[in-house]
Design an enzyme around this catalytic site. Structure first.
Site, PDB file in Angstrom:
ATOM      1  N   TYR A 259       7.517   6.065  -3.420  1.00  0.00           N
ATOM      2  CA  TYR A 259       7.230   5.046  -2.404  1.00  0.00           C
ATOM      3  C   TYR A 259       6.555   3.861  -3.061  1.00  0.00           C
ATOM      4  O   TYR A 259       5.616   4.040  -3.846  1.00  0.00           O
ATOM      5  CB  TYR A 259       6.327   5.630  -1.315  1.00  0.00           C
ATOM      6  CG  TYR A 259       5.960   4.652  -0.223  1.00  0.00           C
ATOM      7  CD1 TYR A 259       6.930   4.184   0.665  1.00  0.00           C
ATOM      8  CD2 TYR A 259       4.657   4.201  -0.064  1.00  0.00           C
ATOM      9  CE1 TYR A 259       6.594   3.285   1.684  1.00  0.00           C
ATOM     10  CE2 TYR A 259       4.318   3.305   0.943  1.00  0.00           C
ATOM     11  CZ  TYR A 259       5.292   2.854   1.820  1.00  0.00           C
ATOM     12  OH  TYR A 259       4.953   1.968   2.814  1.00  0.00           O
TER      13      TYR A 259
ATOM     14  N   ASP B 271       3.945   1.924 -10.926  1.00  0.00           N
ATOM     15  CA  ASP B 271       3.278   1.706  -9.649  1.00  0.00           C
ATOM     16  C   ASP B 271       2.081   2.657  -9.600  1.00  0.00           C
ATOM     17  O   ASP B 271       2.222   3.842  -9.318  1.00  0.00           O
ATOM     18  CB  ASP B 271       4.255   1.963  -8.496  1.00  0.00           C
ATOM     19  CG  ASP B 271       3.602   1.719  -7.137  1.00  0.00           C
ATOM     20  OD1 ASP B 271       2.375   1.457  -7.097  1.00  0.00           O
ATOM     21  OD2 ASP B 271       4.316   1.791  -6.123  1.00  0.00           O
TER      22      ASP B 271
ATOM     23  N   LYS C 277      -5.163   0.189  -3.030  1.00  0.00           N
ATOM     24  CA  LYS C 277      -6.061   1.282  -2.640  1.00  0.00           C
ATOM     25  C   LYS C 277      -7.445   1.182  -3.296  1.00  0.00           C
ATOM     26  O   LYS C 277      -8.243   0.365  -2.871  1.00  0.00           O
ATOM     27  CB  LYS C 277      -5.360   2.618  -2.885  1.00  0.00           C
ATOM     28  CG  LYS C 277      -4.081   2.671  -2.028  1.00  0.00           C
ATOM     29  CD  LYS C 277      -3.351   3.969  -1.911  1.00  0.00           C
ATOM     30  CE  LYS C 277      -2.277   3.828  -0.842  1.00  0.00           C
ATOM     31  NZ  LYS C 277      -0.938   4.163  -1.218  1.00  0.00           N
TER      32      LYS C 277
HETATM   33  C1  LIG Z   1       0.250   3.177  -0.809  1.00  0.00           C
HETATM   34  C2  LIG Z   1       1.245   2.856  -1.831  1.00  0.00           C
HETATM   35  C3  LIG Z   1       1.923   1.626  -1.841  1.00  0.00           C
HETATM   36  C4  LIG Z   1       1.810   0.629  -0.740  1.00  0.00           C
HETATM   37  O1  LIG Z   1       0.542   0.074  -0.629  1.00  0.00           O
HETATM   38  P1  LIG Z   1       0.124  -0.639   0.757  1.00  0.00           P
HETATM   39  O2  LIG Z   1      -1.239  -1.169   0.463  1.00  0.00           O
HETATM   40  O3  LIG Z   1       0.162   0.425   1.793  1.00  0.00           O
HETATM   41  O4  LIG Z   1       1.113  -1.717   1.006  1.00  0.00           O
HETATM   42  C5  LIG Z   1       2.756   1.354  -2.910  1.00  0.00           C
HETATM   43  N1  LIG Z   1       2.918   2.239  -3.911  1.00  0.00           N
HETATM   44  C6  LIG Z   1       2.283   3.417  -3.930  1.00  0.00           C
HETATM   45  C7  LIG Z   1       2.486   4.343  -5.083  1.00  0.00           C
HETATM   46  C8  LIG Z   1       1.442   3.779  -2.889  1.00  0.00           C
HETATM   47  O5  LIG Z   1       0.850   4.980  -2.900  1.00  0.00           O
END
Ligand SMILES: *Cc1c(COP(=O)(O)O)cnc(C)c1O
Length: 430
Positions: free
Chosen positions: A144, A239, A267
């Site tokens: 994701y 990511d 985060k």
């Molecule tokens: C949470 C998450 C996102 C998206 O971040 P948001 O602040 O919710 O837009 C992207 N990549 C990873 C790996 C994530 O865990």
């Protein structure tokens, strides 16, 4: 446990917001029951609108490495409030934030702050496309990267050449540029590369997958990606929105020993405020506007409140490198407790863990990719979730999410959770 106020709030919310929430997983759709409306967080605990207490293992989906509302973040925010909340002009706070990120993560030579993980990944892929002059990129099934159009693609049978849109509203043209490979499977990547020679701008990957449950990338897989990207002139994007600053100061790339060209964050770096960032090699980052020609902007990017919470968090991490030892100990204690419960009950569900990212899968088979993960029995997870909630333990309301301990989870919290796990598993498998 009475939750009348939550119930009433949910009824009102359903009239006003799609599904009654502002982000889908919060609605408890995949576990059954109704969402709990929270009113306060302190340390390892959350308190709902009815005053019930929960030991929290979501931590706002990752940010709360130090539990809810730690003093050092509160103090930093109060100080920032005194000076005004937004200027739309550069501040010293942004320089400090950039220095901290570049200092803690060696592969980051330059960084751009944004407001969410989604913005970070969208911008990083745009940058890779601008830098390479190529359109396509590879992502992995089950990873994701936020809700940007080109990421909401799942593998179809024709995945080798064309993605298939997962969400209505994602155009076929968008999907066509997103190629899907299998996580922890380097041959599946090589096949896509061979079929799309010279057309691939980037490979984006969660080096520790945390959005199909938790699945660490293998050494062979990640170093294989590095090798392919070097050979083909492809930008490797890690990511680390979830794994960044959670598994180590330097994120998954430090733990796993593979260095990407670009990294995305979110985060934890916002300390609970809406923050994201992307950064990496100077040569690539210099292509970002206004130094370069790849456009990226944000009215509230680098916002003083958000930067203050972020700086407080990163300084705390920098000054306390032993927190990762504490997190490892706490997470491993929980894991061992769950393991001995399962042993006592004759169960052997799969558990994956790396540092303070862990997941109990409701399948007994090993979980190394998306196909393995979806063998989990989500109905059983839902029942387990509801039994844990009834015992005051707040887990992610979906199987394919991570469980996070924080530095402030106490031995008492962990022991209570292990006891709840035993009782819940007994009921689910009884
Ligand atoms: C949470 C998450 C996102 C998206 O971040 P948001 O602040 O919710 O837009 C992207 N990549 C990873 C790996 C994530 O865990």
């Amino acid at each position: 446990m009475e939750r009348n106020k939550s119930k009433q709030l949910f009824e009102r919310a359903l009239q006003l917001m799609p599904g009654g929430v502002n982000s889908p997983v919060r609605a408890f759709k995949s576990v059954g029951g109704e969402p709990v409306f929270m009113s306060r967080g302190a340390g390892s605990k959350l308190y709902d609108a009815d005053g019930n207490e929960y030991i929290d293992y979501i931590g706002s989906w990752g940010p709360h490495l130090f539990g809810h509302n730690p003093d050092f973040i509160k103090t930093a925010l109060l100080r920032a409030l005194e000076n005004g909340v937004s200027f739309g002009a550069p501040t010293e706070l942004e320089v400090k934030m950039a220095e901290l990120i570049c200092d803690l993560v060696p592969s980051i030579e330059m960084v751009r702050m944004v407001n969410s993980g989604t913005e970070a990944t969208m911008s990083a892929v745009r940058l890779a496309r601008g830098y390479t002059g190529r359109d396509k990129f590879i992502k992995f099934e089950g990873c994701y990267h936020g809700h940007g159009d080109s990421f909401l693609i799942k593998a179809g049978s024709g995945a080798l050449t064309f993605g298939v849109p997962t969400s209505p509203g994602v155009t076929a043209a968008n999907a066509a540029d997103t190629l899907i490979a299998d996580y922890n499977n380097i041959e599946s990547v090589q096949k896509l590369i061979d079929a799309n020679k010279g057309e691939i701008a980037a490979i984006i990957v969660e080096p520790i997958a945390g959005n199909m449950g938790v699945i660490p990338g293998t050494d062979e897989f990640l170093s294989g990606l590095r090798e392919i990207c070097d050979q083909e002139g492809i930008v490797l994007i890690f990511d680390e929105v979830m794994s960044g600053f959670r598994v180590a100061q330097g994120g998954a790339q430090e733990v796993l020993g593979v260095t990407p060209d670009l990294t995305t964050f979110g985060k934890i770096i916002g300390g609970g405020l809406p923050v994201g960032a992307f950064g990496g090699k100077r040569e690539i980052m210099q292509r970002i506007s206004p130094e370069g020609d790849v456009y990226q902007a944000g009215t509230l990017s680098g916002n003083p409140l958000a930067m203050s919470a972020g700086i407080a968090t990163l300084e705390h991490i920098k000054n306390n490198p032993d927190i990762y030892i504490q997190l490892e100990q706490k997470a491993s204690y929980l894991e061992k407790g769950f393991e001995s419960n399962m042993k006592a009950l004759g169960l052997s569900l799969s558990m994956n863990r790396i540092g303070a990212m862990q997941c109990l899968f409701f399948t007994e088979e090993p979980v190394n990719n998306f196909a393995d993960a979806i063998k989990s029995d989500c109905d059983k997870y839902g029942k387990y979730f509801r039994e844990m909630l009834a015992r005051g333990v707040y887990l992610a309301p979906a199987q394919f999410e991570a469980l996070f301990v924080s530095t402030v989870h106490s031995k008492e919290d962990l022991d209570k959770t292990i006891a709840a796990n035993r009782a819940a598993l007994e009921i689910v498998y009884g």
